[in-house]
Write a protein that holds these residues in place. Structure first.
Motif, PDB file in Angstrom:
ATOM      1  N   ASP A 142      -4.050   9.471   1.033  1.00 46.06           N
ATOM      2  CA  ASP A 142      -4.540  10.341   0.151  1.00 46.06           C
ATOM      3  C   ASP A 142      -3.917  10.490  -1.172  1.00 46.06           C
ATOM      4  O   ASP A 142      -4.584  10.451  -2.413  1.00 46.06           O
ATOM      5  CB  ASP A 142      -4.229  12.138   0.799  1.00 46.06           C
ATOM      6  N   ARG A 145      -5.373   7.463  -3.168  1.00 45.85           N
ATOM      7  CA  ARG A 145      -6.756   7.828  -3.513  1.00 45.85           C
ATOM      8  C   ARG A 145      -6.602   8.743  -4.598  1.00 45.85           C
ATOM      9  O   ARG A 145      -7.650   8.756  -5.495  1.00 45.85           O
ATOM     10  CB  ARG A 145      -7.479   8.106  -2.253  1.00 45.85           C
ATOM     11  N   LYS A 146      -5.790   9.633  -4.523  1.00 47.07           N
ATOM     12  CA  LYS A 146      -5.738  10.539  -5.959  1.00 47.07           C
ATOM     13  C   LYS A 146      -5.361   9.650  -7.222  1.00 47.07           C
ATOM     14  O   LYS A 146      -5.929   9.882  -8.313  1.00 47.07           O
ATOM     15  CB  LYS A 146      -4.489  11.376  -5.688  1.00 47.07           C
ATOM     16  N   TYR A 148      -5.986   6.345  -7.421  1.00 47.71           N
ATOM     17  CA  TYR A 148      -6.827   5.060  -7.580  1.00 47.71           C
ATOM     18  C   TYR A 148      -8.229   5.546  -6.900  1.00 47.71           C
ATOM     19  O   TYR A 148      -8.518   4.962  -5.897  1.00 47.71           O
ATOM     20  CB  TYR A 148      -6.339   3.845  -7.114  1.00 47.71           C
ATOM     21  N   PRO A 149      -8.887   6.593  -7.091  1.00 50.14           N
ATOM     22  CA  PRO A 149     -10.103   6.986  -6.625  1.00 50.14           C
ATOM     23  C   PRO A 149     -11.193   6.078  -6.340  1.00 50.14           C
ATOM     24  O   PRO A 149     -11.925   6.123  -5.718  1.00 50.14           O
ATOM     25  CB  PRO A 149     -10.565   8.301  -7.558  1.00 50.14           C
ATOM     26  N   GLU A 150     -11.259   5.066  -7.409  1.00 41.74           N
ATOM     27  CA  GLU A 150     -12.164   4.116  -7.351  1.00 41.74           C
ATOM     28  C   GLU A 150     -12.218   3.085  -6.319  1.00 41.74           C
ATOM     29  O   GLU A 150     -13.049   2.187  -5.963  1.00 41.74           O
ATOM     30  CB  GLU A 150     -12.162   3.307  -8.739  1.00 41.74           C
ATOM     31  N   ASP A 152     -11.631   2.506  -2.671  1.00 44.83           N
ATOM     32  CA  ASP A 152     -11.771   3.090  -1.069  1.00 44.83           C
ATOM     33  C   ASP A 152     -11.525   1.988  -0.097  1.00 44.83           C
ATOM     34  O   ASP A 152     -12.212   1.254   0.360  1.00 44.83           O
ATOM     35  CB  ASP A 152     -13.013   3.513  -0.992  1.00 44.83           C
ATOM     36  N   LYS A 161      -7.239   5.211   8.025  1.00 43.00           N
ATOM     37  CA  LYS A 161      -6.155   5.482   6.706  1.00 43.00           C
ATOM     38  C   LYS A 161      -5.042   4.837   7.196  1.00 43.00           C
ATOM     39  O   LYS A 161      -4.195   4.626   6.665  1.00 43.00           O
ATOM     40  CB  LYS A 161      -6.032   6.963   6.384  1.00 43.00           C
ATOM     41  N   THR A 170      -1.722   0.322   1.056  1.00 43.68           N
ATOM     42  CA  THR A 170      -1.273   1.557   0.434  1.00 43.68           C
ATOM     43  C   THR A 170       0.305   1.829   0.002  1.00 43.68           C
ATOM     44  O   THR A 170       0.683   1.975  -1.062  1.00 43.68           O
ATOM     45  CB  THR A 170      -1.748   2.671   1.413  1.00 43.68           C
TER      46      THR A 170
END
Length: 192
Positions: A142, A145-146, A148-150, A152, A161, A170
């Motif tokens: 999570d 993703r904050k 690097y939201p682009e 996935d 995850k 990650t």
């Protein structure tokens, strides 16, 4: 360029990050055959070496692959830094020695190649990313993703995850970011 490595015997991952905290490349080994078909400009997915005479040969092949990624993405300015996630101390028995041998071979190659090497304790990367040094893999993803939201990774790999190689990538990215923010002598605005 800044490089982060989440190193293991079965699922190592490495990433390259520029001075502004932008990802310039990521590399991992496929955990499933279908992953070898994934196409991405940012992500290299390699087949894990399948034949080796002994563990030392295996560790040599894995570390060569990681070092090749670093060389390929290095800017050659002498300002590159490599951040390697420290030991998690989860291994037991003879596996402890295999983990140490594997990591020692990589460390030696990185230093001999002239790259400054910094160890990042897993708790430090977790605390930097989530505010908690005991964060689990879901919280780490999570946090990724904050930043690097682009990107996935769960969608790319069609897995959870906390599964490999998602959690390995990650950890390599968030370890790099923690090292980047800790050691970067210049503007730290990307760390906020």
């Amino acid at each position: 360029m800044y490089f982060g490595i989440d190193y293991s015997m079965t699922s190592p991952a490495v990433c390259a990050m520029d001075d502004d905290g932008n990802l310039k490349g990521m590399m991992c080994f496929a955990q499933r055959k279908r992953e070898l078909k994934i196409q991405s400009d940012l992500l290299e997915i390699l087949e894990y070496p399948s034949v080796w005479e002994n563990n030392i040969e295996r560790f040599d092949m894995i570390s060569d692959t990681v070092l090749e990624f670093i060389r390929k993405h290095s800017e050659g300015t002498g300002e590159d830094m490599v951040f390697l996630e420290g030991y998690a101390y989860g291994a037991t028995g003879s596996r402890v020695f295999q983990v140490a041998e594997n990591c020692g071979i990589l460390k030696l190659k990185i230093v001999k190649a002239g790259y400054p090497l910094y160890m990042i304790p897993p708790a430090q990367a977790k605390k930097h990313a989530t505010g908690r040094g005991t964060a689990n893999k879901l919280a780490m993803y999570d946090a990724f993703r904050k930043l690097y939201p682009e990107i996935d990774l769960v969608g790319i790999f069609k897995t959870g995850k906390s599964d490999n190689p998602v959690s390995d990538l990650t950890d390599s990215v968030l370890g790099t970011f923690a090292g980047f923010c800790r050691h970067l002598p210049r503007d730290r605005s990307a760390c906020d």
